[in-house]
Design a protein around this motif. Structure first.
Motif: not given
Length: 638
Positions: A287-300, A311-317, A345-349, A364-366
């Motif tokens: 439902v929530k909207t972001f600029g989502s780039m990545t997702g990672s599953w894991g039993d934390i 992980g979310n990012s708006a370009f250069f913001k 500005c997250t792209f990798g995880s 997390v990489t940015n």
């Protein structure tokens, strides 16, 4: 901060430190109440000195030493504009190789490095996969034709073709021109997963440009794929980035998370069996909207189900990231944790237990940001909460980074880290990528190489659970084998568990995608097991022989000072490299371990017990050569 019996080790969390100081004070007050005044004075001075030593030891120089250090070599010196980073064992030699894609607009050859097993990587220059000059993005590697050799898919942007490569059986990836891939792709990433659970890996490709329709390919079981267009997984036209398969409701059917950028809602598709899916339409994840780039599953939180990082990012913001805990198939968002508090500005995880303490950490990489480019390592505190542990990264410069992945490149039981680095903008310069080797600690570990039979050969979608007592607490851990662990990143297919101070695994449960289950009990730690679906597992972790090798403990019964082992190698050991030999007591506790340089002929090895003599009783000698294990029993006389 942790107390290991001698030192306090600072980890950025003040609460354990305060607790320890309080206990010191209470201990002193108790002694003061029952001891004479003189003794109390001496104890008080001792405690003061101890506390001063602790403070100096842990705060001088800013805390812990780095846990991950850059490995010199071609990976960290070659210049490129990179995107995806993938660990894979291309030639089945038991050592992790590394693939890195390059996304330069005009095209640029991708990079492939073979691990020679001695701490060095050799750059490959004469293989089809590194001769193409497409503008590459994501990649995924798995055995899609079930012949025992790993294959690959490279997604491309700017209307170029997605490239499928088939392993010829000799570790050579050859371009498969008749695989059925469509042309005119604007693909971000690709991910192998068996969506219809027929034992053959299918393929999902995300697109963020062009018509913005994602691709679903069904495996035809003959080395080719057929595009499926009338399926719920590909009905949307959204700018999609990451696509991560994972069974989040533990029903044995793989589900799919798709990350969509440009403030467009994300998607979760729930597998219902037979290749059918339902699209979830409620909950914060979609439902929530972001600029989502990545997702990672894991039993934390080690409660037996997969949690989700986005992980979310708006370009250069910058945008804040998201973390959702799974409570039996429904999710609750975590709103107060370092993982979700920063605007980056997250792209990798990628999740991985880098410190082997028995819980999943997060990297997390940015990239493509005006500020906040430094990558971040979040250390799990054991309860699913995190602290920023980026000081553990051996190189954390403010450069644009894309994909990230964990894999054990030197087979020492500790996860190493690879990062693909990129140009931050059109005027930025190209730079080398990053490979950081884990310096390790005293914690134990377990690694599993799984081979499917009824299930797909790469065991994608297999869930593994281990039960052990760590720091006095019985806990379960969960891992799932995946060909994509985050956007443009793939962790090693070798399943890794950190085991802390556990001396053995009480129970090891494997649930294969085909529905079969296997159970091992009383498994020794600090070893890499190879397990094939449907094989007998009663003594699978304690093989009694290795072809070309004889092993004898002498004398037996032996003396308390040392255990002597005679090894006789009759076969060629050119590809076996370095082995280890260790001594365990009846509780599975490692008493001593040493590295063994293998050579043909007879070798006498002594395994000393550091410090005190061995107590009388039964012990096991364990020889480990890559994924081969041999054991012998020895009695130590009084």
């Amino acid at each position: 901060m942790a107390f290991d019996g001698t030192n306090l080790i600072w980890n950025g969390n003040l609460k354990p430190y305060v607790s320890y100081v309080q206990r010191l004070f209470l201990f002193y007050r108790a002694l003061e109440a029952i001891k004479p005044r003189t003794m109390s004075f001496l104890i008080k001075q001792f405690l003061k000195v101890s506390l001063i030593f602790v403070l100096i030891h842990n705060f001088h120089g800013g805390g812990r030493a780095q846990a991950l250090k850059v490995l010199p070599g071609p990976i960290t010196s070659d210049i490129s504009d990179s995107r995806s980073v993938n660990f894979l064992d291309l030639n089945n030699d038991g050592w992790e190789d590394l693939y890195i894609s390059n996304g330069k607009e005009g095209g640029q050859p991708d990079l492939l490095y073979l691990n020679n097993g001695s701490g060095e990587f050799i750059k490959v220059t004469d293989m089809a996969i590194v001769k193409a000059s497409n503008p590459s993005d994501g990649a995924s590697f798995a055995d899609y034709n079930n012949d025992g050799h790993i294959d690959g898919i490279i997604s491309s942007w700017y209307g170029a073709e997605d490239l499928l490569y088939l392993n010829n059986g000799n570790g050579n990836l050859e371009y498969n021109a008749s695989a059925g891939m469509v042309t005119g792709s604007f693909a971000e990433t690709a991910s192998f997963g068996d969506y219809d659970n027929d034992g053959w890996l299918d393929l999902y490709v995300t697109n963020s440009g062009g018509g913005k329709d994602n691709y679903l390919y069904r495996n035809l079981q003959n080395g080719k794929f057929e595009r499926v267009t009338d399926h719920i997984l590909v009905q949307d036209t959204k700018p999609s980035r990451g696509a991560i398969w994972g069974d989040f409701n533990n029903d044995g059917i793989t589900d799919l998370f798709v990350a969509n950028e440009s403030d467009v809602s994300n998607d979760i598709f729930l597998g219902t069996g037979g290749g059918n899916y339902e699209k979830l339409n409620r909950g914060g994840i979609i439902v929530k909207t972001f600029g989502s780039m990545t997702g990672s599953w894991g039993d934390i939180d080690n409660d037996g189900d997969l949690d989700l990082f986005i992980g979310n990012s708006a370009f250069f913001k910058g945008q804040r990231n998201q973390l959702y805990k799974n409570f039996g198939g429904s999710f609750a968002e975590i709103t107060d944790d370092p993982v979700v508090n920063a605007n980056t500005c997250t792209f990798g995880s990628a999740f991985g237990d880098y410190d082997n303490d028995g819980d999943l950490d997060l990297v997390v990489t940015n990239g493509f940001c005006s500020s906040g480019l430094r990558n971040t390592l979040y250390e799990n505190q054991g309860d699913g909460t995190f602290v920023d542990a980026s000081d553990q990264l051996g190189l954390n410069a403010s450069v644009c980074s894309f994909g990230v992945a964990w894999g054990d490149v030197n087979n020492d039981g500790f996860l190493d880290l690879a990062v693909a680095n990129c140009k931050n903008n059109n005027t930025d310069t190209e730079r080398p990528n990053t490979l950081m080797v884990n310096q390790g600690n005293d914690n134990n570990w377990l690694a599993l190489k799984l081979t499917g039979v009824q299930s797909n050969r790469s065991a994608i979608g297999t869930q593994v659970r281990v039960k052990a007592t760590i720091n006095g607490k019985i806990s379960w851990q969960l891992r799932e084998v995946s060909a994509q662990s985050g956007y443009a990143g793939q962790n090693s297919l070798v399943v890794h568990f950190g085991m802390g101070d556990a001396s053995q695994i009480d129970s090891l449960l494997i649930r294969w995608p085909a529905g079969t289950q296997q159970v091992l009990t009383n498994v020794l730690v600090n070893q890499k097991l190879t397990i094939t679906e449907g094989t007998t597992t009663s003594n699978q972790n304690q093989l009694t022989s290795i072809p070309g090798l004889s092993m004898e403990v002498f004398p037996n019964p032996g003396a308390a000072e040392e255990v002597r082992v005679r090894l006789n190698f009759t076969a060629s050991l050119a590809t076996w490299g370095i082995g280890t030999i260790a001594l365990y007591d009846t509780l599975g506790q490692s008493m001593a371990q040493r590295e063994l340089k293998l050579r043909k002929g007879e070798t006498i090895v002594s395994i000393p017990k550091p410090g005190s003599r061995l107590a009388a009783g039964m012990y096991q000698v364990v020889l480990q050569i890559e994924d081969r294990t041999m054991t012998r029993t020895v009695m130590i006389r009084p």
